[in-house]
Scaffold this motif. Structure first.
Motif, short mmCIF file in Angstrom:
data_model
loop_
_atom_site.label_atom_id
_atom_site.label_comp_id
_atom_site.label_asym_id
_atom_site.label_seq_id
_atom_site.Cartn_x
_atom_site.Cartn_y
_atom_site.Cartn_z
N ASP A 448 0.49 -0.96 -0.05
CA ASP A 448 0.57 -0.57 0.45
C ASP A 448 0.95 1.20 0.41
O ASP A 448 0.73 2.36 -0.65
CB ASP A 448 -1.15 0.00 1.07
N THR A 449 1.31 1.87 0.58
CA THR A 449 2.52 1.97 1.31
C THR A 449 3.57 2.52 0.10
O THR A 449 3.04 3.60 -0.98
CB THR A 449 3.68 2.42 2.06
N GLU A 450 4.03 1.13 -1.03
CA GLU A 450 5.03 2.24 -2.07
C GLU A 450 3.67 2.54 -3.45
O GLU A 450 3.70 3.32 -4.25
CB GLU A 450 5.42 0.55 -2.90
N PRO A 497 1.99 4.75 8.74
CA PRO A 497 2.62 4.28 7.53
C PRO A 497 2.56 4.90 6.50
O PRO A 497 3.11 5.24 5.39
CB PRO A 497 2.07 3.16 7.97
N GLN A 498 1.06 5.50 5.87
CA GLN A 498 0.78 6.33 4.98
C GLN A 498 0.91 8.04 4.90
O GLN A 498 1.72 8.35 3.90
CB GLN A 498 -0.55 5.89 4.20
N ALA A 501 5.26 7.32 4.15
CA ALA A 501 5.50 7.42 2.98
C ALA A 501 4.95 8.17 1.94
O ALA A 501 5.93 9.02 1.73
CB ALA A 501 4.71 6.23 2.33
N ALA A 638 -5.97 2.00 1.42
CA ALA A 638 -4.48 2.04 2.67
C ALA A 638 -4.59 2.74 3.60
O ALA A 638 -5.71 3.24 3.71
CB ALA A 638 -4.16 2.45 0.97
#
Length: 638
Positions: A448-450, A497-498, A501, A638
């Motif tokens: 999701d983050t990538e 995390p999102q 990123a 995400a």
């Protein structure tokens, strides 16, 4: 308020042994003495222990509340019912900010018959304290009551004029004005005596209370007798009364067996609010509908929400014998006793409905609640003052140099790691600008983050460019902007995390002047890239509502695109099967209703479809088994 590393132990926390293991009501208050939250418990010690766990393990808004508090007090009572009564009293008295708030808890219009008057009058009123009056409703709108009255007075001509008009007409011997134009059938019209009028009123009330078709049968017999006696004018009047009653019955559909007395509550909720629809069923018919919206400050269980809804619904009126709700509260027996006391006679039964007629009514009420919640959000978004307030609150809460007039929100969606897509939605001046929405197919990653980082690179690579491409060479067409101007705020759907990123991607691209935040679903926390704890916006704030609306719109747009790709993929797979043309492919999807059902079907089930034989069915099953299916539920965000 951010807790320090040693703040896991609140200085004012009472010792466990000091809290009684008995039923009671507790209240948190701040240093100024303001009551922040009121709750009840079957076991005070066990319940309060939930608030004094390590702060990191608490729900974010619960943590916010206990950090704002400076003490907790409790009162022991003798039973669960007494706890419920005391909690209800204190919530009404103190209006604690962290308890559920009923935003639209307004009074609703009723059809009222003033039986205590010499000549009872039918009227519309929100006053529930008229001596000797009989009430019917509530109705969702005033016009609905007036429409019912218009129909009913054609069938039962009773008084509609004001008390002053009635007195003046009786004193002067001249008919009241509504009586002169045929809109009032009371003694003031000088067409009936007080005794005759009272009899018609009793018929009116009896019909409104039961909607019994036997009244129509009696009138039909009376009309026939009048016709047989050559009293055609009277027969015509009775015919008109019958038609009026038929119209009333048509507008009050039968949903349950006769003599059924039940209130059905449909509730639709999200993280910030809940919409409630109360269907009042009497004599098997829906006699009234009441709706309101609840603002939720803390993340409460569905049973607690139902309890608060019922306490508000029956604050000023008695409940019926039976109440159908989506879920039962944990202390349903105590709540039933409390409701029985409000009723004053007999028991009150709380039930859920899983099947049958009542389940169908509950489903309809829930559908109406869902629509009411969507309408509430739409109206709130359309309010210019609210939008301006939301942008100002966002600027202050996030420490922005100026209000974010253009906001872009990104969401990633996939099906079990396949068909990874992302969406970008744009809000300008607090309103969606759908012409600026963009969708992205994501390749080469299922993280999701990538995925989010990839999409942001594709968008932000054009941030400082002219961002225009010619749609034709030398044909005079206007240039088309890909992304238009720079956003004032980038929002990502997700938590720490999102947002981290996204911040790394901005750093890689050398962009240092674009603020980015994340909004985490369920807890509705607002995360900044470098903060250990989220920003907590008040649950009722316009800023949080706007962020939630943008996030939900990005999620909707991403899911829609993901489903389109999935349908296209299954179409491609089917088109590659020899002997399976477009017509048979459509028949397959129509027969099974969804891609998931088609993938789950065995050879025998597929062979039953028109035009599909056993051999072709085996080929279809083998081909679908070798193509990516995703697996489970998995429209993941995400």
């Amino acid at each position: 308020m951010t807790p320090s590393p040693r703040a896991d132990v609140l200085p004012w926390r009472p010792k466990a042994g000091e809290i009684p293991a008995a039923p009671g009501v507790y209240r948190f208050s701040d240093a100024s003495g303001r009551i922040l939250y009121v709750g009840k418990a079957v076991n005070l010690r066990q319940r309060l222990a939930n608030y004094f766990q390590p702060l990191r393990s608490l729900h974010e808004r619960t943590r916010h509340m206990v950090l704002a508090a400076s003490k907790v007090e409790w009162t022991v009572v003798g039973s669960d019912v007494e706890a419920l009564q005391l909690e209800y009293t204190w919530i009404k008295e103190f209006a604690p900010p962290y308890n559920v708030k009923f935003r639209d808890d307004k009074t609703y219009p009723y059809l009222v018959v003033t039986l205590g008057d010499e000549a009872p009058r039918v009227m519309v009123s929100r006053n529930r304290r008229i001596p000797g009056a009989r009430y019917f409703g509530p109705y969702p709108k005033v016009w609905a009551v007036r429409e019912t009255i218009d129909l009913m007075i054609k069938a039962f001509p009773i008084r509609t004029c004001s008390d002053s008009s009635y007195r003046r007409a009786m004193q002067t011997g001249r008919s009241c004005f509504p009586g002169q134009i045929g809109r009032c059938g009371g003694p003031c019209s000088h067409k009936v005596t007080i005794e005759e009028h009272r009899e018609i009123v009793e018929q009116f009330v009896a019909f409104m209370a039961s909607h019994d078709r036997r009244v129509i049968t009696l009138l039909q017999r009376e009309m026939k007798d009048a016709s047989d006696a050559f009293e055609y004018e009277r027969a015509a009047k009775i015919r008109d009364r019958i038609q009026a009653l038929e119209n009333v019955l048509e507008k009050s559909a039968v949903v349950l067996p006769e003599n059924t007395e039940v209130d059905v509550f449909g509730i639709e909720e999200d993280e910030l609010a809940a919409a409630v629809q109360q269907f009042v069923v009497r004599g098997g018919r829906v006699r009234g509908v009441r709706s309101w919206v609840v603002d939720k400050e803390l993340d409460i269980a569905a049973g607690e929400l139902v309890e608060s809804v019922l306490e508000t619904a029956y604050e000023n009126e008695p409940p019926p014998r039976e109440i159908v709700v989506p879920v039962l509260p944990d202390d349903a027996p105590a709540l039933e006793l409390w409701l029985a006391e409000r009723r004053g006679r007999g028991k009150v039964s709380l039930k859920t409905a899983q099947r049958g007629d009542k389940a169908a009514v509950l489903q309809t009420a829930t559908l109406n609640a869902k629509q009411a919640l969507a309408l509430y959000k739409t109206r709130r978004t359309a309010d210019y003052v609210a939008r301006t307030q939301a942008l100002t609150e966002l600027q202050d809460a996030l420490g922005l140099d100026e209000a974010p007039l253009r906001m872009e929100c990104y969401d990633v969606s996939h099906l079990g790691g396949t068909n990874v897509v992302a969406s970008m939605v744009v809000f300008e001046d607090g309103l969606p600008k759908k012409s600026a929405y963009r969708k992205f197919a994501v390749a080469g990653t299922v993280d999701d983050t990538e995925s989010l980082a990839q999409v942001l690179r594709r968008r932000l690579a054009r941030l400082d460019e002219d961002e225009r491409t010619e749609e034709g060479e030398g044909d005079g067409t206007r240039p088309r902007r890909r992304f238009a101007y720079r956003p004032g705020l980038i929002i990502v759907d997700g938590g720490q995390p999102q947002v981290q990123a996204a911040a790394r991607t901005l750093e890689e691209l050398g962009i240092h002047d674009l603020p980015v935040v994340g909004i985490a679903k369920r807890l509705e926390e607002v995360w900044l890239p470098d903060d250990e704890f989220p920003v907590i916006l008040p649950r009722g704030s316009e800023a949080l509502f706007l962020l939630q609306r943008i996030r939900d719109e990005a999620h909707r747009f991403a899911i829609t695109f993901q489903r389109q790709k999935r349908r296209a993929d299954i179409g491609t797979v089917l088109s590659e099967i020899p002997g399976l043309g477009p017509t048979r492919s459509k028949e397959l999807l129509r027969h099974f209703g969804s891609v998931a059902r088609l993938r789950a079907a065995d050879v025998e089930a597929i062979a039953e479809v028109k035009g599909i034989g056993p051999q072709l069915a085996e080929t279809i099953v083998a081909r679908l088994a070798s193509s990516p299916a995703g697996g489970g539920r998995q429209e993941d965000e995400a």
